[in-house]
Write a protein that holds these residues in place. Sequence first.
Motif, PDB file in Angstrom:
ATOM      1  N   PRO A  81       0.830  -1.212   0.000  1.00  0.00           N
ATOM      2  CA  PRO A  81       0.000   0.000   0.000  1.00  0.00           C
ATOM      3  C   PRO A  81       0.860   1.256   0.000  1.00  0.00           C
ATOM      4  CG  PRO A  81      -0.669  -1.536   1.744  1.00  0.00           C
ATOM      5  CD  PRO A  81       0.633  -2.023   1.216  1.00  0.00           C
ATOM      6  N   ASP A  82       0.317   2.347  -0.542  1.00  0.00           N
ATOM      7  CA  ASP A  82       1.046   3.618  -0.598  1.00  0.00           C
ATOM      8  C   ASP A  82       1.509   4.067   0.782  1.00  0.00           C
ATOM      9  OD1 ASP A  82       0.565   3.609  -3.294  1.00  0.00           O
ATOM     10  OD2 ASP A  82      -0.862   5.283  -3.290  1.00  0.00           O
ATOM     11  N   TRP A  83       0.602   3.991   1.763  1.00  0.00           N
ATOM     12  CA  TRP A  83       0.930   4.512   3.093  1.00  0.00           C
ATOM     13  C   TRP A  83       2.101   3.748   3.716  1.00  0.00           C
ATOM     14  CZ3 TRP A  83       1.087   1.533   7.411  1.00  0.00           C
ATOM     15  CH2 TRP A  83       0.390   0.306   7.376  1.00  0.00           C
ATOM     16  N   LEU A  84       2.187   2.447   3.434  1.00  0.00           N
ATOM     17  CA  LEU A  84       3.262   1.641   4.010  1.00  0.00           C
ATOM     18  C   LEU A  84       4.602   1.961   3.344  1.00  0.00           C
ATOM     19  CD1 LEU A  84       4.296  -0.488   5.891  1.00  0.00           C
ATOM     20  CD2 LEU A  84       3.398  -2.263   4.366  1.00  0.00           C
ATOM     21  N   ASP A  85       4.574   2.200   2.050  1.00  0.00           N
ATOM     22  CA  ASP A  85       5.801   2.606   1.361  1.00  0.00           C
ATOM     23  C   ASP A  85       6.287   3.950   1.894  1.00  0.00           C
ATOM     24  OD1 ASP A  85       7.856   2.209  -0.540  1.00  0.00           O
ATOM     25  OD2 ASP A  85       6.823   3.519  -1.958  1.00  0.00           O
ATOM     26  N   ASP A  86       5.355   4.856   2.122  1.00  0.00           N
ATOM     27  CA  ASP A  86       5.712   6.163   2.680  1.00  0.00           C
ATOM     28  C   ASP A  86       6.316   6.013   4.076  1.00  0.00           C
ATOM     29  OD1 ASP A  86       4.762   7.405   0.393  1.00  0.00           O
ATOM     30  OD2 ASP A  86       2.785   7.842   1.254  1.00  0.00           O
ATOM     31  N   LEU A  87       5.707   5.175   4.902  1.00  0.00           N
ATOM     32  CA  LEU A  87       6.186   4.973   6.271  1.00  0.00           C
ATOM     33  C   LEU A  87       7.580   4.366   6.273  1.00  0.00           C
ATOM     34  CD1 LEU A  87       5.575   4.933   9.360  1.00  0.00           C
ATOM     35  CD2 LEU A  87       4.716   2.602   9.036  1.00  0.00           C
ATOM     36  N   GLY A  88       7.791   3.339   5.452  1.00  0.00           N
ATOM     37  CA  GLY A  88       9.095   2.685   5.402  1.00  0.00           C
ATOM     38  C   GLY A  88      10.192   3.621   4.960  1.00  0.00           C
ATOM     39  N   GLU A  89       9.915   4.434   3.950  1.00  0.00           N
ATOM     40  CA  GLU A  89      10.915   5.380   3.472  1.00  0.00           C
ATOM     41  C   GLU A  89      11.190   6.451   4.519  1.00  0.00           C
ATOM     42  OE1 GLU A  89      11.977   7.443  -0.719  1.00  0.00           O
ATOM     43  OE2 GLU A  89       9.868   7.553  -0.116  1.00  0.00           O
ATOM     44  N   GLN A  90      10.145   6.899   5.196  1.00  0.00           N
ATOM     45  CA  GLN A  90      10.294   7.923   6.233  1.00  0.00           C
ATOM     46  C   GLN A  90      11.139   7.413   7.392  1.00  0.00           C
ATOM     47  OE1 GLN A  90       6.511   9.375   7.792  1.00  0.00           O
ATOM     48  NE2 GLN A  90       7.435   9.657   9.797  1.00  0.00           N
ATOM     49  N   GLU A  91      10.922   6.168   7.799  1.00  0.00           N
ATOM     50  CA  GLU A  91      11.600   5.647   8.992  1.00  0.00           C
ATOM     51  C   GLU A  91      12.967   5.022   8.701  1.00  0.00           C
ATOM     52  OE1 GLU A  91       9.820   3.952  12.224  1.00  0.00           O
ATOM     53  OE2 GLU A  91       7.842   4.820  11.952  1.00  0.00           O
ATOM     54  N   LEU A  92      13.122   4.398   7.541  1.00  0.00           N
ATOM     55  CA  LEU A  92      14.349   3.655   7.265  1.00  0.00           C
ATOM     56  C   LEU A  92      15.205   4.256   6.159  1.00  0.00           C
ATOM     57  CD1 LEU A  92      13.003  -0.004   7.529  1.00  0.00           C
ATOM     58  CD2 LEU A  92      14.409   1.219   9.180  1.00  0.00           C
ATOM     59  N   GLY A  93      14.683   5.266   5.464  1.00  0.00           N
ATOM     60  CA  GLY A  93      15.476   5.922   4.434  1.00  0.00           C
ATOM     61  C   GLY A  93      15.935   4.958   3.348  1.00  0.00           C
ATOM     62  N   ALA A  94      17.225   5.026   3.012  1.00  0.00           N
ATOM     63  CA  ALA A  94      17.767   4.214   1.924  1.00  0.00           C
ATOM     64  C   ALA A  94      17.700   2.721   2.227  1.00  0.00           C
ATOM     65  CB  ALA A  94      19.214   4.627   1.649  1.00  0.00           C
ATOM     66  N   ARG A  95      17.629   2.365   3.508  1.00  0.00           N
ATOM     67  CA  ARG A  95      17.594   0.951   3.883  1.00  0.00           C
ATOM     68  C   ARG A  95      16.274   0.285   3.464  1.00  0.00           C
ATOM     69  NH1 ARG A  95      20.801  -1.754   8.217  1.00  0.00           N
ATOM     70  NH2 ARG A  95      20.305  -3.914   7.717  1.00  0.00           N
ATOM     71  N   TRP A  96      15.226   1.083   3.303  1.00  0.00           N
ATOM     72  CA  TRP A  96      13.890   0.553   3.026  1.00  0.00           C
ATOM     73  C   TRP A  96      13.860  -0.302   1.760  1.00  0.00           C
ATOM     74  CZ3 TRP A  96       9.721  -1.267   4.781  1.00  0.00           C
ATOM     75  CH2 TRP A  96       8.509  -1.236   4.102  1.00  0.00           C
ATOM     76  N   ASP A  97      14.589   0.089   0.740  1.00  0.00           N
ATOM     77  CA  ASP A  97      14.593  -0.664  -0.512  1.00  0.00           C
ATOM     78  C   ASP A  97      14.970  -2.126  -0.302  1.00  0.00           C
ATOM     79  OD1 ASP A  97      13.714   0.751  -2.780  1.00  0.00           O
ATOM     80  OD2 ASP A  97      15.534   1.951  -2.807  1.00  0.00           O
ATOM     81  N   SER A  98      16.108  -2.352   0.345  1.00  0.00           N
ATOM     82  CA  SER A  98      16.591  -3.723   0.523  1.00  0.00           C
ATOM     83  C   SER A  98      15.719  -4.517   1.478  1.00  0.00           C
ATOM     84  CB  SER A  98      18.043  -3.727   1.005  1.00  0.00           C
ATOM     85  OG  SER A  98      18.169  -3.026   2.235  1.00  0.00           O
TER      86      SER A  98
END
Length: 397
Positions: A119-136
């Motif tokens: 979901p969009d909101w989860l992608d936003d949350l992950g990027e906000q909290e983990l930054g570049a680490r979120w991708d991996s």
Amino acid sequence: MKLYVNIARAVIQSLEMIFEQGKFADKVIEKVLKQDPKWGARDRRFIAETTYDIVRWYRLIQTLTDTPSNDYWSLLGGWCVLHDVPLPAWDEFNRLQPDKIQARLEKFQQIRRINESIPDWLDDLGEQELGARWDSELHALNEEAEVVLRTNTLKTSPRELKALLLEEHVETATLPDVPDALVLERRQNVFRLPAFKQGLFEVQDAASQLIAPFMRLEPGMRVVDACAGAGGKTLHIASLLQNKGRILAMDTEEWKLDELKKRARRATASNIETRVIDSSKTIKRLEKSADRLLLDVPCSGLGVLKRNPDAKWKLSTEFIQNVRELQQHIINDYCEMLKPGGLMVYSTCSIMPSENEVQVKKFLETQNGRFDMLDEAHAWPSEGFDGFYMALLRRLS
């Protein structure tokens, strides 16, 4: 591979129960697989794995097939196209155009939230909290979870269990950093094995097996597992204590503790007492009684999406906010059960700092020097298993 209608209908039924009735995927699969005793191992594996795969890639397949969210036949058809399974000439698949699906795949592979199917909101949350680490981490969360066993060292050793399982045609691999763990080389139903019925092992992810040793346990200690649930970590604590000392396993749900009692009997873990938390008085009566305290608190579960892919479609920002408040309530109230000088582990199966480091920092700030932190650790999905966080805290006064 050929798709048969009765197998296809089982997948469709499973998807309807998961998405429309809000049932947990593992319980759905367990129920559906009991419907037809004529299904062989290959049929059952196809139903289970295909259902999980469609749930995991739900948004991506829906986008590629350009269908309504509840058109489960088109989702199954889209899955077949992506996995080179020939589409049968059934009416349910008439509208699907395999060439268009493949062409759309190239386009949407460039959009992370669609390509990784969240979901969009989860992608936003992950990027906000983990930054570049979120991708991996996000990519790793979409991989299929390994099946990991924890040797019950009250009854056997990892070496003996590995040899015994091999006699039952179950091949396993060891993990150097997780001494009691055995990883299955091939997925299969281990609950039917004599070794399981004899209590020689439990199914427990490798990352989850890091929590109990993190507590620095010694035989004879009094340990409180205050969010025990069905007791996976409680049983691990019992094995590390060598059945010496006492473990008080607590939870707000009595049915979970009843399941723990059954598992403890099978494991011959004889030093476990269970207690339902029915009011704040239950906690108050145990003030300063524990040498070790485990708070494996309720969380979003965003570290274990490998094995629970349906969770990402059921979670919400409101739920996560509520669970953060609950975590603060638990750590601040339950910490009173720990003796001065005792050690407490706060842990979650989330990878989000707002449920982990931030919560511990907030707790320490409110305690005015009564606690300090000795250690903390992360297990990341990108490292191969589930995502967990753990902090080791000491009560000073």
